[in-house]
Design a protein around this motif. Sequence first.
Motif, short mmCIF file in Angstrom:
data_model
loop_
_atom_site.label_atom_id
_atom_site.label_comp_id
_atom_site.label_asym_id
_atom_site.label_seq_id
_atom_site.Cartn_x
_atom_site.Cartn_y
_atom_site.Cartn_z
N THR A 89 -17.40 58.44 59.57
CA THR A 89 -17.36 58.43 58.10
C THR A 89 -17.38 57.01 57.56
N ASN A 90 -17.86 56.88 56.32
CA ASN A 90 -17.80 55.58 55.65
C ASN A 90 -16.51 55.42 54.84
N GLY A 91 -15.66 56.44 54.81
CA GLY A 91 -14.36 56.32 54.17
C GLY A 91 -14.32 56.54 52.68
N CYS A 92 -15.43 56.99 52.10
CA CYS A 92 -15.47 57.20 50.65
C CYS A 92 -14.84 58.51 50.20
N PHE A 93 -14.45 59.36 51.15
CA PHE A 93 -13.96 60.69 50.81
C PHE A 93 -12.60 60.97 51.47
N PRO A 94 -11.56 60.27 51.03
CA PRO A 94 -10.25 60.42 51.66
C PRO A 94 -9.66 61.82 51.54
N SER A 141 -17.08 45.39 55.50
CA SER A 141 -16.82 43.97 55.29
C SER A 141 -15.38 43.82 54.84
N GLY A 142 -15.00 42.59 54.49
CA GLY A 142 -13.74 42.40 53.80
C GLY A 142 -13.80 43.01 52.41
N LYS A 143 -12.65 43.20 51.81
CA LYS A 143 -12.56 43.92 50.54
C LYS A 143 -13.44 43.30 49.45
N ASP A 144 -13.45 41.99 49.34
CA ASP A 144 -14.15 41.33 48.23
C ASP A 144 -15.67 41.46 48.31
N ASN A 145 -16.20 41.69 49.50
CA ASN A 145 -17.66 41.74 49.68
C ASN A 145 -18.21 43.15 49.80
N TYR A 146 -17.35 44.15 49.65
CA TYR A 146 -17.76 45.51 49.99
C TYR A 146 -18.99 45.99 49.23
N GLU A 147 -18.97 45.84 47.92
CA GLU A 147 -20.09 46.38 47.12
C GLU A 147 -21.39 45.64 47.42
N ARG A 148 -21.30 44.36 47.73
CA ARG A 148 -22.50 43.60 48.08
C ARG A 148 -23.12 44.13 49.37
N VAL A 149 -22.29 44.52 50.32
CA VAL A 149 -22.78 44.99 51.61
C VAL A 149 -23.33 46.41 51.51
N VAL A 150 -22.64 47.30 50.78
CA VAL A 150 -23.05 48.71 50.75
C VAL A 150 -24.11 49.01 49.71
N GLY A 151 -24.41 48.06 48.82
CA GLY A 151 -25.50 48.24 47.87
C GLY A 151 -25.22 49.22 46.75
N LYS A 152 -23.96 49.55 46.51
CA LYS A 152 -23.58 50.48 45.44
C LYS A 152 -22.23 50.09 44.87
N ASN A 153 -21.98 50.53 43.63
CA ASN A 153 -20.62 50.45 43.10
C ASN A 153 -19.79 51.54 43.77
N ASP A 156 -15.55 53.07 44.68
CA ASP A 156 -14.12 53.07 44.37
C ASP A 156 -13.39 52.54 45.60
N ILE A 157 -13.03 51.27 45.58
CA ILE A 157 -12.40 50.65 46.75
C ILE A 157 -11.04 51.26 47.04
N ILE A 190 -11.57 53.85 49.65
CA ILE A 190 -11.74 53.24 50.97
C ILE A 190 -10.37 52.91 51.56
N GLU A 191 -9.51 52.33 50.75
CA GLU A 191 -8.19 51.94 51.22
C GLU A 191 -7.34 53.17 51.57
N LYS A 192 -7.46 54.21 50.78
CA LYS A 192 -6.72 55.44 51.08
C LYS A 192 -7.17 56.03 52.41
N SER A 193 -8.48 55.99 52.67
CA SER A 193 -8.99 56.49 53.95
C SER A 193 -8.48 55.66 55.12
N ILE A 194 -8.48 54.35 54.95
CA ILE A 194 -7.97 53.47 56.01
C ILE A 194 -6.53 53.82 56.36
N LYS A 195 -5.70 54.02 55.35
CA LYS A 195 -4.29 54.34 55.61
C LYS A 195 -4.14 55.71 56.26
N LEU A 196 -4.91 56.68 55.81
CA LEU A 196 -4.87 58.01 56.44
C LEU A 196 -5.25 57.95 57.91
N ILE A 197 -6.30 57.22 58.19
CA ILE A 197 -6.81 57.15 59.56
C ILE A 197 -5.85 56.38 60.46
#
Length: 232
Positions: A97-102, A123-135, A137-138, A141-148
Amino acid sequence: MKIAGIQKLTLIDYPGKLACTLFFYGCNLRCGFCHNPELVIEPLGRIYSEKEVLDFLKDRKKYLDGVCITGGEPLLDIDKTFLRKIKEFGYDIKIDTNGCFPDAIKELVEENLVNYIAMDIKSGKDNYERVVGKNIDIDKIEKSIKLICDFGAYEFRTTIVEGFHDEEEIKKIGEWLNNLCGRKPSKYFLQGFKNNQKFIDNSYKFKRDISEEYLRRLMHIALDYFENVGIR
């Protein structure tokens, strides 16, 4: 739910298990370096019916013990009834998963429909939208990281791409995840970009493959932030 491909055997996608891989069509992100663009923009081949896939899995149970579900992004529209049927055959299930659906991750964990989770850290938090090419909801992403991090069997992984990932970026990823998890996450993999000449963003056709030497340099940085670090 659209299944666009079946890999009948994988020895590497599900750690410690003989498995097959199901490729789900569709993704909410537009990472320019995505190595499966045909699963993101439009399916180039057939779409397998649920019955076809389940018949295949039923027949292969005597040879396999795991099913990897990847994409695209499978949590866009995954069917929990479909997963229950796979579990009834006796398979363990790994979800990429890419973590967008916690919320979907939470449901699968609570209902015991997943045994292993692999999440891409772009990427790191500050560069995320630049890397994924979309706006995005960070916060999700963070909620998914904590769940996992609180789930027993998991890995985080980053595809290392020239121009995005260097020593400083790996430090930022490590510090971010350590802060969110409250400890060092258990597994982290660095995956080198490979130029296969098919990408969402055609400019990546001119990017160089990432060398094993470079991955090993980044691995030594990552070891300060993760219990176990590997390269692929």
